[in-house]
Design an enzyme around this catalytic site. Structure first.
Site, short mmCIF file in Angstrom:
data_model
loop_
_atom_site.label_atom_id
_atom_site.label_comp_id
_atom_site.label_asym_id
_atom_site.label_seq_id
_atom_site.Cartn_x
_atom_site.Cartn_y
_atom_site.Cartn_z
CG ASP A 8 -22.67 79.23 3.55
OD1 ASP A 8 -22.56 77.98 3.63
OD2 ASP A 8 -23.67 79.78 3.08
CD GLU A 39 -24.63 81.77 0.04
OE1 GLU A 39 -25.27 81.98 -0.99
OE2 GLU A 39 -25.17 81.61 1.14
CG ASN A 40 -22.85 84.18 2.65
OD1 ASN A 40 -22.98 82.99 2.91
ND2 ASN A 40 -23.84 84.91 2.16
CG HIS A 68 -26.21 85.59 -0.97
ND1 HIS A 68 -26.96 86.75 -1.00
CD2 HIS A 68 -26.58 84.95 0.17
CE1 HIS A 68 -27.74 86.80 0.07
NE2 HIS A 68 -27.53 85.72 0.79
CG HIS A 154 -26.86 77.18 -0.79
ND1 HIS A 154 -25.71 77.41 -0.07
CD2 HIS A 154 -27.53 78.35 -0.78
CE1 HIS A 154 -25.69 78.66 0.34
NE2 HIS A 154 -26.79 79.25 -0.06
CG HIS A 179 -29.06 79.13 2.68
ND1 HIS A 179 -28.84 80.30 1.98
CD2 HIS A 179 -30.29 79.26 3.24
CE1 HIS A 179 -29.91 81.09 2.10
NE2 HIS A 179 -30.80 80.48 2.86
CG HIS A 181 -24.46 81.42 7.40
ND1 HIS A 181 -24.17 82.75 7.23
CD2 HIS A 181 -24.51 80.91 6.15
CE1 HIS A 181 -24.07 83.02 5.94
NE2 HIS A 181 -24.28 81.92 5.26
FE LIG Z 1 -27.24 81.11 0.88
FE LIG Z 2 -24.62 81.63 3.14
#
Ligand SMILES: [Fe+2]
Ligand SMILES: [Fe+2]
Length: 270
Positions: A8, A39-40, A68, A154, A179, A181
């Site tokens: 991510d 996604e981030n 996300h 995820h 997911h 991190h």
């Molecule tokens: Fe996530």
């Molecule tokens: Fe994430």
């Protein structure tokens, strides 16, 4: 084939690390195919079209998303125009975009990328990821229709990710979790030949709380009272993920290495 998966991308710091370092890693490591979880990438919440373009230009062949996926509203339309973005298979029945796609790597080799969301400890319920992945892996068999297959699983729970790894073992080149991190230390080749890592970690500033500036999450944990918004931490990001070499004939993994480059974490390269 030489594959790189990066976890991510977290905010501006994560994007900067990818755009600064990925072009060099592609050539230095002779990478054939690169998947980046985006996604981030936009303020820690979702992926805008502009930031998706920047990650693709930096050398990502495919961007995956997550829970996300559509936090940035322009992704709803952009994902229909940009075939190099994959959202979770089981995000929602009417979600735009696709949860699995087949790409062409150098030499005409086909690479399947699929993403699924887990169900344990997630904020909202998603459909069964195991049957969703099963259908995709049966439709695009490894060593048949595709020469490599990457599954981004995820979710929060390490148990669910490990189960997903075993579920796909022998049918994917790589199953990697995203997911949380935080990178896990369990990179391995499973019995059936699938490379596996419970979590790739993030491409973000590790002097943080999972990529967010420490102040607000610390305040909420310590006092129980929210005060401000979460903002991505701005220090130098570590690129974190996994490198896999595969046999083009079978699509299975022959080598797997955890990757950490730049920032605060101890370096790990192929
Ligand atoms: Fe996530
Ligand atoms: Fe994430």
């Amino acid at each position: 084939m030489k594959l790189l998966f990066l976890g991510d991308v977290m905010g501006r710091a994560g994007r900067a690390a990818v755009t600064r370092r990925l072009p060099g890693l592609r050539s230095d490591w002779g990478l054939d195919f690169v998947v980046v979880n985006g996604e981030n990438a936009t303020s820690g919440a979702g992926l805008s079209a502009a930031h998706a373009k920047a990650l693709l230009e930096a050398g990502a062949d495919c961007l995956t998303l997550g829970d996300h996926a559509f936090d940035q509203k322009d992704m709803m339309a952009f994902i229909e125009q940009e075939p190099r973005i994959v959202r979770p298979l089981n995000y929602a029945k009417g979600a735009p975009g696709k949860g699995a796609r087949v790409f062409t790597a150098p030499g005409g080799r086909k690479v399947l990328v699929a993403q699924a969301l887990g169900q344990v400890f997630m904020k909202r319920p998603f459909d069964d990821p195991f049957s969703a992945l099963d259908a995709v892996l049966k439709a695009q068999p490894l060593g048949g229709a595709v020469q490599a297959a990457v599954v981004d699983f995820h979710c929060e729970a390490t148990s669910e990710k490990m189960a997903a790894g075993h579920w796909c073992d022998g049918r994917a080149s790589l199953v990697v979790g995203t997911h949380t991190h935080v990178p896990t230390g369990d990179a391995q080749i499973l019995r059936g030949g699938t490379a596996y890592l419970t979590d790739a970690g993030m491409c973000g500033d590790y002097d943080s709380v999972i990529g967010m500036d420490k102040a607000e999450p610390m305040r909420r944990f310590v006092t129980g009272m929210p005060k401000g918004r979460f903002e991505p931490a701005a220090g130098e990001a570590t690129l974190s993920g996994v490198y896999v070499e595969t046999d083009d004939r079978t699509g299975l993994a022959t080598r797997v290495r955890m990757i950490r480059v730049g920032g605060r974490l101890e370096e790990a390269t192929p």
